[in-house]
Design a protein around this motif. Sequence first.
Motif, PDB file in Angstrom:
ATOM      1  N   ILE A   1      37.140 -24.958  30.704  1.00  0.00           N
ATOM      2  CA  ILE A   1      37.913 -24.235  31.717  1.00  0.00           C
ATOM      3  C   ILE A   1      37.983 -22.751  31.384  1.00  0.00           C
ATOM      4  CG2 ILE A   1      40.190 -24.003  32.781  1.00  0.00           C
ATOM      5  CD1 ILE A   1      40.549 -27.028  32.331  1.00  0.00           C
ATOM      6  N   MET A   2      38.256 -22.420  30.112  1.00  0.00           N
ATOM      7  CA  MET A   2      38.352 -21.021  29.709  1.00  0.00           C
ATOM      8  C   MET A   2      37.017 -20.300  29.878  1.00  0.00           C
ATOM      9  SD  MET A   2      40.776 -21.273  26.314  1.00  0.00           S
ATOM     10  CE  MET A   2      40.586 -19.523  25.988  1.00  0.00           C
ATOM     11  N   GLU A   3      35.930 -21.001  29.555  1.00  0.00           N
ATOM     12  CA  GLU A   3      34.596 -20.407  29.714  1.00  0.00           C
ATOM     13  C   GLU A   3      34.308 -20.119  31.182  1.00  0.00           C
ATOM     14  OE1 GLU A   3      29.919 -21.689  29.136  1.00  0.00           O
ATOM     15  OE2 GLU A   3      31.457 -22.668  27.923  1.00  0.00           O
ATOM     16  N   ALA A   4      34.670 -21.063  32.049  1.00  0.00           N
ATOM     17  CA  ALA A   4      34.441 -20.872  33.483  1.00  0.00           C
ATOM     18  C   ALA A   4      35.270 -19.707  34.009  1.00  0.00           C
ATOM     19  CB  ALA A   4      34.787 -22.152  34.242  1.00  0.00           C
ATOM     20  N   ILE A   5      36.531 -19.626  33.568  1.00  0.00           N
ATOM     21  CA  ILE A   5      37.394 -18.529  33.996  1.00  0.00           C
ATOM     22  C   ILE A   5      36.846 -17.188  33.503  1.00  0.00           C
ATOM     23  CG2 ILE A   5      39.695 -17.501  33.734  1.00  0.00           C
ATOM     24  CD1 ILE A   5      40.823 -20.335  33.652  1.00  0.00           C
ATOM     25  N   GLY A   6      36.333 -17.185  32.260  1.00  0.00           N
ATOM     26  CA  GLY A   6      35.764 -15.959  31.710  1.00  0.00           C
ATOM     27  C   GLY A   6      34.547 -15.502  32.500  1.00  0.00           C
ATOM     28  N   VAL A   7      33.693 -16.456  32.882  1.00  0.00           N
ATOM     29  CA  VAL A   7      32.516 -16.116  33.695  1.00  0.00           C
ATOM     30  C   VAL A   7      32.948 -15.585  35.055  1.00  0.00           C
ATOM     31  CG1 VAL A   7      30.504 -17.067  34.876  1.00  0.00           C
ATOM     32  CG2 VAL A   7      31.005 -17.752  32.527  1.00  0.00           C
ATOM     33  N   ALA A   8      33.962 -16.233  35.649  1.00  0.00           N
ATOM     34  CA  ALA A   8      34.438 -15.796  36.955  1.00  0.00           C
ATOM     35  C   ALA A   8      35.001 -14.390  36.894  1.00  0.00           C
ATOM     36  CB  ALA A   8      35.520 -16.772  37.462  1.00  0.00           C
ATOM     37  N   ASN A   9      35.762 -14.084  35.831  1.00  0.00           N
ATOM     38  CA  ASN A   9      36.309 -12.741  35.673  1.00  0.00           C
ATOM     39  C   ASN A   9      35.197 -11.716  35.476  1.00  0.00           C
ATOM     40  OD1 ASN A   9      38.947 -13.657  35.917  1.00  0.00           O
ATOM     41  ND2 ASN A   9      39.232 -13.916  33.713  1.00  0.00           N
ATOM     42  N   TRP A  10      34.144 -12.114  34.708  1.00  0.00           N
ATOM     43  CA  TRP A  10      33.029 -11.192  34.473  1.00  0.00           C
ATOM     44  C   TRP A  10      32.292 -10.894  35.783  1.00  0.00           C
ATOM     45  CZ3 TRP A  10      27.691 -11.828  34.993  1.00  0.00           C
ATOM     46  CH2 TRP A  10      26.901 -10.816  34.432  1.00  0.00           C
ATOM     47  N   VAL A  11      32.076 -11.931  36.584  1.00  0.00           N
ATOM     48  CA  VAL A  11      31.409 -11.746  37.865  1.00  0.00           C
ATOM     49  C   VAL A  11      32.232 -10.836  38.766  1.00  0.00           C
ATOM     50  CG1 VAL A  11      30.671 -12.908  39.977  1.00  0.00           C
ATOM     51  CG2 VAL A  11      30.153 -13.919  37.749  1.00  0.00           C
ATOM     52  N   GLN A  12      33.559 -11.051  38.765  1.00  0.00           N
ATOM     53  CA  GLN A  12      34.423 -10.234  39.617  1.00  0.00           C
ATOM     54  C   GLN A  12      34.421  -8.776  39.164  1.00  0.00           C
ATOM     55  OE1 GLN A  12      38.475 -11.607  39.720  1.00  0.00           O
ATOM     56  NE2 GLN A  12      39.032 -10.336  41.452  1.00  0.00           N
ATOM     57  N   THR A  13      34.356  -8.575  37.837  1.00  0.00           N
ATOM     58  CA  THR A  13      34.328  -7.216  37.305  1.00  0.00           C
ATOM     59  C   THR A  13      33.024  -6.510  37.664  1.00  0.00           C
ATOM     60  OG1 THR A  13      35.706  -7.885  35.432  1.00  0.00           O
ATOM     61  CG2 THR A  13      34.497  -5.825  35.209  1.00  0.00           C
ATOM     62  N   MET A  14      31.909  -7.250  37.641  1.00  0.00           N
ATOM     63  CA  MET A  14      30.615  -6.657  37.931  1.00  0.00           C
ATOM     64  C   MET A  14      30.427  -6.373  39.408  1.00  0.00           C
ATOM     65  SD  MET A  14      29.070  -6.284  35.039  1.00  0.00           S
ATOM     66  CE  MET A  14      27.376  -6.010  35.577  1.00  0.00           C
ATOM     67  N   SER A  15      31.155  -7.122  40.257  1.00  0.00           N
ATOM     68  CA  SER A  15      30.982  -6.935  41.702  1.00  0.00           C
ATOM     69  C   SER A  15      31.814  -5.763  42.216  1.00  0.00           C
ATOM     70  CB  SER A  15      31.394  -8.210  42.427  1.00  0.00           C
ATOM     71  OG  SER A  15      32.741  -8.516  42.166  1.00  0.00           O
TER      72      SER A  15
END
Length: 204
Positions: free
Chosen positions: A190-204
């Motif tokens: 779950i934490m890994e998925a949330i981290g990826v989601a936050n990274w994607v949101q930051t890059m967009s």
Amino acid sequence: MIDKLLHDFLIIWATIDPIGTMALFAALTAKLSSKERIKTAYKTIVYTVLILVGAILVGQVLLSAMGISLISFQVSGGVILFLFGLQMVFSNNTLEKTGEPMHDISVFPLAIPATASPGAILAVILITDNNIYTVQEQMMTTATVLVVLVITLLLLLFSGRIIRIIGHGGASLLTRIMGMILAALSVEFIMEAIGVANWVQTMS
């Protein structure tokens, strides 16, 4: 090609985790007969093959068609794994029969989400991306998955010796330890998925 095969093997091995699967299998099948344990081992691997090969063939297309992101899939798998881990920790007997028919443990949790974990499904989809890899490369990756699963099957069949050594008391302890590990692993998903989601949101 050799570099990709080695790369794929290491990723698949890490996400399937044959050693951890063997320990979980030993805990969950401690009260089964030798014949039932062998049958459960084969069924677990067959179901896992169907799941992972199916993910390679249609996983990417299916999730896209349904509008489900890989991140959401990983979070849902983590939640399910967490709940089962809690059940293993707090239940008096994970395999104890109640008034309800006992579910097939070779399907849940051994095939999914333990062996064909959300991480494994996610990994095989990514390393066989239709937009990046050729059909030949995808076939080689599929063969690598099958090799890892054959090794996993051998370890599951070997787990009977572990049960004979530790006895039922040790198996009960092992069940609770594996429950804690599964709960922790689910949190990592779950934490890994949330981290990826936050990274994607930051890059967009």
